[in-house]
Design an enzyme around this catalytic site. Sequence first.
Site, PDB file in Angstrom:
ATOM      1  N   GLY A   8       0.834  -1.147   0.035  1.00 51.74           N
ATOM      2  CA  GLY A   8      -0.057   0.051  -0.082  1.00 51.74           C
ATOM      3  C   GLY A   8       0.888   1.236   0.073  1.00 51.74           C
TER       4      GLY A   8
ATOM      5  CG  LEU B 172     -11.589  -1.960  -8.030  1.00 55.03           C
ATOM      6  CD1 LEU B 172     -11.300  -3.287  -7.900  1.00 55.03           C
ATOM      7  CD2 LEU B 172     -12.871  -1.638  -8.892  1.00 55.03           C
TER       8      LEU B 172
ATOM      9  CG  HIS C 172      -1.961  -1.593   3.257  1.00 59.48           C
ATOM     10  ND1 HIS C 172      -2.496  -1.959   2.411  1.00 59.48           N
ATOM     11  CD2 HIS C 172      -1.500  -0.263   3.513  1.00 59.48           C
ATOM     12  CE1 HIS C 172      -3.122  -0.634   1.971  1.00 59.48           C
ATOM     13  NE2 HIS C 172      -2.515   0.235   2.380  1.00 59.48           N
TER      14      HIS C 172
ATOM     15  CG  ASN D 295       1.830 -12.008  -2.158  1.00 62.33           C
ATOM     16  OD1 ASN D 295       2.448 -11.166  -2.485  1.00 62.33           O
ATOM     17  ND2 ASN D 295       0.686 -12.022  -1.741  1.00 62.33           N
TER      18      ASN D 295
ATOM     19  NE  ARG E  61       4.706 -13.761   1.504  1.00 66.46           N
ATOM     20  CZ  ARG E  61       4.082 -12.804   0.972  1.00 66.46           C
ATOM     21  NH1 ARG E  61       4.731 -12.048  -0.056  1.00 66.46           N
ATOM     22  NH2 ARG E  61       3.101 -12.087   1.565  1.00 66.46           N
TER      23      ARG E  61
ATOM     24  CB  VAL F 255       1.016 -15.115   7.464  1.00 66.35           C
ATOM     25  CG1 VAL F 255       0.696 -15.053   9.003  1.00 66.35           C
ATOM     26  CG2 VAL F 255       2.529 -14.243   7.332  1.00 66.35           C
TER      27      VAL F 255
ATOM     28  NE  ARG G 189      -1.714 -12.731   9.299  1.00 65.93           N
ATOM     29  CZ  ARG G 189      -0.992 -12.306   8.279  1.00 65.93           C
ATOM     30  NH1 ARG G 189      -0.201 -11.338   8.533  1.00 65.93           N
ATOM     31  NH2 ARG G 189      -1.265 -12.663   6.973  1.00 65.93           N
TER      32      ARG G 189
HETATM   33  C1  MV4 Z   1      -6.428  -1.211  -4.845  1.00 68.45           C
HETATM   34  C2  MV4 Z   1      -7.546  -0.872  -4.254  1.00 68.45           C
HETATM   35  C3  MV4 Z   1      -8.625  -0.192  -4.900  1.00 68.45           C
HETATM   36  N1  MV4 Z   1      -8.758  -0.214  -6.109  1.00 68.45           N
HETATM   37  N2  MV4 Z   1      -6.454  -1.099  -6.117  1.00 68.45           N
HETATM   38  C4  MV4 Z   1      -3.515  -1.962  -1.329  1.00 68.45           C
HETATM   39  C5  MV4 Z   1      -2.277  -2.591  -1.150  1.00 68.45           C
HETATM   40  C6  MV4 Z   1      -2.017  -3.427  -2.351  1.00 68.45           C
HETATM   41  N3  MV4 Z   1      -1.733  -4.520  -2.222  1.00 68.45           N
HETATM   42  C7  MV4 Z   1      -3.038  -3.008  -3.325  1.00 68.45           C
HETATM   43  N4  MV4 Z   1      -4.095  -2.330  -2.414  1.00 68.45           N
HETATM   44  C8  MV4 Z   1      -5.331  -1.825  -3.042  1.00 68.45           C
HETATM   45  N5  MV4 Z   1      -5.391  -1.724  -4.127  1.00 68.45           N
HETATM   46  C9  MV4 Z   1      -7.629  -0.469  -6.989  1.00 68.45           C
HETATM   47  N6  MV4 Z   1      -7.513  -0.633  -8.323  1.00 68.45           N
HETATM   48  C10 MV4 Z   1      -7.615  -0.911  -2.536  1.00 68.45           C
HETATM   49  C11 MV4 Z   1      -6.425  -1.499  -2.175  1.00 68.45           C
HETATM   50  C12 MV4 Z   1      -6.455  -1.326  -0.732  1.00 68.45           C
HETATM   51  C13 MV4 Z   1      -6.333  -2.752  -0.078  1.00 68.45           C
HETATM   52  C14 MV4 Z   1      -6.387  -4.061  -0.793  1.00 68.45           C
HETATM   53  C15 MV4 Z   1      -6.225  -5.215  -0.340  1.00 68.45           C
HETATM   54  C16 MV4 Z   1      -6.462  -5.309   1.082  1.00 68.45           C
HETATM   55  C17 MV4 Z   1      -6.399  -4.219   1.834  1.00 68.45           C
HETATM   56  C18 MV4 Z   1      -6.394  -3.019   1.298  1.00 68.45           C
HETATM   57  C19 MV4 Z   1      -6.610  -1.897   1.971  1.00 68.45           C
HETATM   58  C20 MV4 Z   1      -6.530  -0.460   1.346  1.00 68.45           C
HETATM   59  C21 MV4 Z   1      -6.399  -0.447   0.145  1.00 68.45           C
END
Ligand code: MV4
Length: 450
Positions: free
Chosen positions: A165, A203, A235, A289, A291, A294, A337
Site C-alpha cells: 500500500g 475500487l 495493510h 506473491n 512465497r 502467513v 493472527r
Molecule cells: C487497490 C484498491 C482499490 N482499487 N487497487 C492495497 C495494497 C496493494 N496490495 C493493493 N491495495 C489496494 N489496491 C484498486 N484498483 C485498494 C487497495 C487496498 C487494499 C487492498 C487489499 C487489502 C487491503 C487494502 C486496504 C486498502 C487499500
Amino acid sequence: MFKKVLIANRGEIALRVLRACKELGIATVAVHSTADNSAMHVRLADESVCIGPPPSRDSYLNIPQILAACEITGADAVHPGYGFLSENARFADILDAHNITFIGPTAEHIRVMGDKIEAKRTAIRLGIPVVPGSAGAITEDGEAARVAAEIGYPVLIKAAAGGGGRGMKVARSEGDLATALATARAEAGSAFGDDSVYIEKYLEKPRHIEVQVFGDGAGNAIHLGERDCSLQRRHQKVWEEAHSPVLDAAARDKIGGVVANAMQALGYRGAGTIEFLYENGEFYFIEMNTRLQVEHPVTEAITGLDLVNEQIRVAAGDGLSLTQDQVRFQGHAIECRINAEDPRTFAPSPGQISYYHAPGGLGVRVDSGIYQGYSIPPFYDSLIGKLIVTGRTRAECLMRLGRALDEFVVDGISTTLPLFRDLVANPDIQAGNYDIHWLEKYLAGSGGHA
Ligand code: MV4
C-alpha cells in the site's frame, strides 16, 4: 530428497518448516540472531548457527552469513519462510550458483512478480482478469489524464515497486490528478528508489480474495481454493478465512481454473498466491506473491494438505502429491493472527510471557514458537502465533473459535486476543458481511474491546 534443510527464518514459521522437515526425515539447521538464542526453532532444530546481531539486516537478511551457515553445516537446501529473503531474486540466484536449492520459485518468476507493472502485464498475457488501467508505467501527466478519462474516476496511482500500500494515491477527479501523481511518485522514489507509477480504476469497497496455487515447474499446476483476507489494518492482515464467505463452488472453480491454467502456462514452480480484489461478483488481479503465506494454514485446514511438504517435494523434483481432481475441500477455517500488541493502539508489546496456556481440542491448531518464560524480543514483527480453527460449517467454526479464544491465556504482555473475542461476537463478522475497510472503520468507531 534433501538431506539437510537450512531454515532462513525465525518465529512460528521457522517452527512450521521444521515440523514439515521432521516428518520427511530431513535434518534441520536453524539460523538465528543473538536476540533469538532461546527461540523454540533453535531448540528443536538438529543444528543451529548464530548468524549475527539482532537487526534483521545483519542477521536474517545477511546473505553471506546464511551462505556460510549452509557451507558449515552442509545443508543442501534453504527454506526462506515468508518475509526476510523469501522474495529476494538475488538470494535465489546466489543459492543456485552455490548448488544449494532455494525452496521456492525460479529467480526469474520472483523478479517478474516483484515488479507490479510487469506482474500485471504477465497476468493479462495469461488471461487473468485485471483492474482496468494504464498498459504500463505512466511517463507523462497527459497520459494519466487520458487513461483516467477513459476508465472513469475515481482512479488510483500505484508504485511499480510497491506492495503493502505504500505510494498509493486516490484521485477523485481530474483536478486531483496532478497532485496525486506527484505525491505517489515522490513517495515511491523515496521508499523504493524507483518512482515508476501506473494508474488503475479505484475500487471503492472490494474484498481481498486470494487464490492458492502450486506448480511443479514441469508444466503441471493446481489451485487449492481461495482465502478471504479482507479483515486488515494498515495493510496487515488480522483474520483470514477459507473459503470466502461470499463465493460459491462454481465461482471458486472458475477463478481457480483460470489461475491454475495461467500458472501451468508460466511453468511456475512452488507455492504462489494470486491476490484479487473482488467487487460486484468480479475478480480483479492486483499482485502475485511468490512465497508461502502467513495464512496458509486455513488452506491446509480445508484441503488436508501440508503445503510446506508440497513445497519441499516440488523443490526436490518429486512433483506434487496430487492432481487437481484429487483436491477435496471440506469445512471452513478461520485464522486469527496473535500479535504482541496493545489491542486498542496496536503499539508493540515485547517482553516476558509470565503465563501461557494454549487452547486445544477438536478443530483447534496453534502455530507459535512462544512458551511460558519466553521473552519476545523487540527487534522483529509482532506476530507471536496463529490460532487456526476448523468446523464443518462457518457457523460451527465461529462457535469453536469463540470457545478456543476463551481458553487462550497469554499473560505478561499485551496481545490482540481481546480484539478477536470482540470480532467473533460481532454481527457483521458473523454474517460474513465485511470489505477491506470494515476493520479500520470498526476500530475508529467502537474501540469497545478491553
Ligand atoms: C487497490 C484498491 C482499490 N482499487 N487497487 C492495497 C495494497 C496493494 N496490495 C493493493 N491495495 C489496494 N489496491 C484498486 N484498483 C485498494 C487497495 C487496498 C487494499 C487492498 C487489499 C487489502 C487491503 C487494502 C486496504 C486498502 C487499500
